[in-house]
Design a protein around this motif. Structure first.
Motif, PDB file in Angstrom:
ATOM      1  N   PHE A  34      -5.463 -16.556 -22.585  1.00 46.45           N
ATOM      2  CA  PHE A  34      -4.110 -16.567 -22.021  1.00 46.45           C
ATOM      3  C   PHE A  34      -3.903 -15.493 -20.951  1.00 46.45           C
ATOM      4  O   PHE A  34      -3.295 -15.751 -19.927  1.00 46.45           O
ATOM      5  N   GLU A  35      -4.398 -14.290 -21.180  1.00 42.46           N
ATOM      6  CA  GLU A  35      -4.167 -13.197 -20.233  1.00 42.46           C
ATOM      7  C   GLU A  35      -5.458 -12.478 -19.864  1.00 42.46           C
ATOM      8  O   GLU A  35      -5.448 -11.301 -19.510  1.00 42.46           O
ATOM      9  N   CYS A  36      -6.573 -13.188 -19.950  1.00 45.90           N
ATOM     10  CA  CYS A  36      -7.876 -12.564 -19.712  1.00 45.90           C
ATOM     11  C   CYS A  36      -8.855 -13.607 -19.174  1.00 45.90           C
ATOM     12  O   CYS A  36      -8.757 -14.786 -19.486  1.00 45.90           O
ATOM     13  N   LEU A  37      -9.782 -13.153 -18.351  1.00 43.01           N
ATOM     14  CA  LEU A  37     -10.910 -13.981 -17.911  1.00 43.01           C
ATOM     15  C   LEU A  37     -12.186 -13.209 -18.208  1.00 43.01           C
ATOM     16  O   LEU A  37     -12.380 -12.099 -17.710  1.00 43.01           O
ATOM     17  N   SER A  38     -13.059 -13.769 -19.029  1.00 46.83           N
ATOM     18  CA  SER A  38     -14.373 -13.177 -19.258  1.00 46.83           C
ATOM     19  C   SER A  38     -15.295 -13.674 -18.162  1.00 46.83           C
ATOM     20  O   SER A  38     -15.274 -14.851 -17.803  1.00 46.83           O
TER      21      SER A  38
END
Length: 114
Positions: A34-38
């Motif tokens: 939701f609030e992160c990109l790996s």
């Protein structure tokens, strides 16, 4: 996938892969929450990878933390955090002279009701 098919056809015909194609960089892979990109970047080059990102269409670039190299998997890894849910981002990975542009979207937190 397309490059692999071309390479296979050339190999079966006894031809070699043009050097410009052989140097094509591996793609940057992202896994959204939701609030992160790996971020995952396969590379045998342990040289640091810098990341910068912005919301799609924005003028202001922000610096992310450098990706960390894991020699066990020959892969650079990292994350972009405190992003907005359901938002598309433009990402640029830079390693030496190489720059790889990428687009990714965080997951939406707007769930349908009923």
């Amino acid at each position: 996938m397309r490059l692999q098919n071309i390479y296979l056809c050339l190999l079966l015909c006894g031809l070699s892969l043009p050097s410009a194609w052989a140097e094509e960089p591996e793609p940057l892979r992202t896994v959204p929450t939701f609030e992160c990109l790996s971020l995952y970047y396969p590379s045998t080059n342990p040289e640091p990878c810098q990341i910068r990102y912005r919301e799609a269409g924005s003028e202001e670039w922000k610096a992310g933390l450098d990706l960390v190299f894991d020699p066990r998997d020959n892969e650079h890894r990292g994350s972009l955090v405190y992003l907005r849910a359901g938002t598309e981002y433009e990402i640029e990975l830079t390693q030496g002279e190489l720059t790889i542009p990428h687009r990714a979207r965080t997951e939406s937190d707007a769930f349908p009701i009923g």
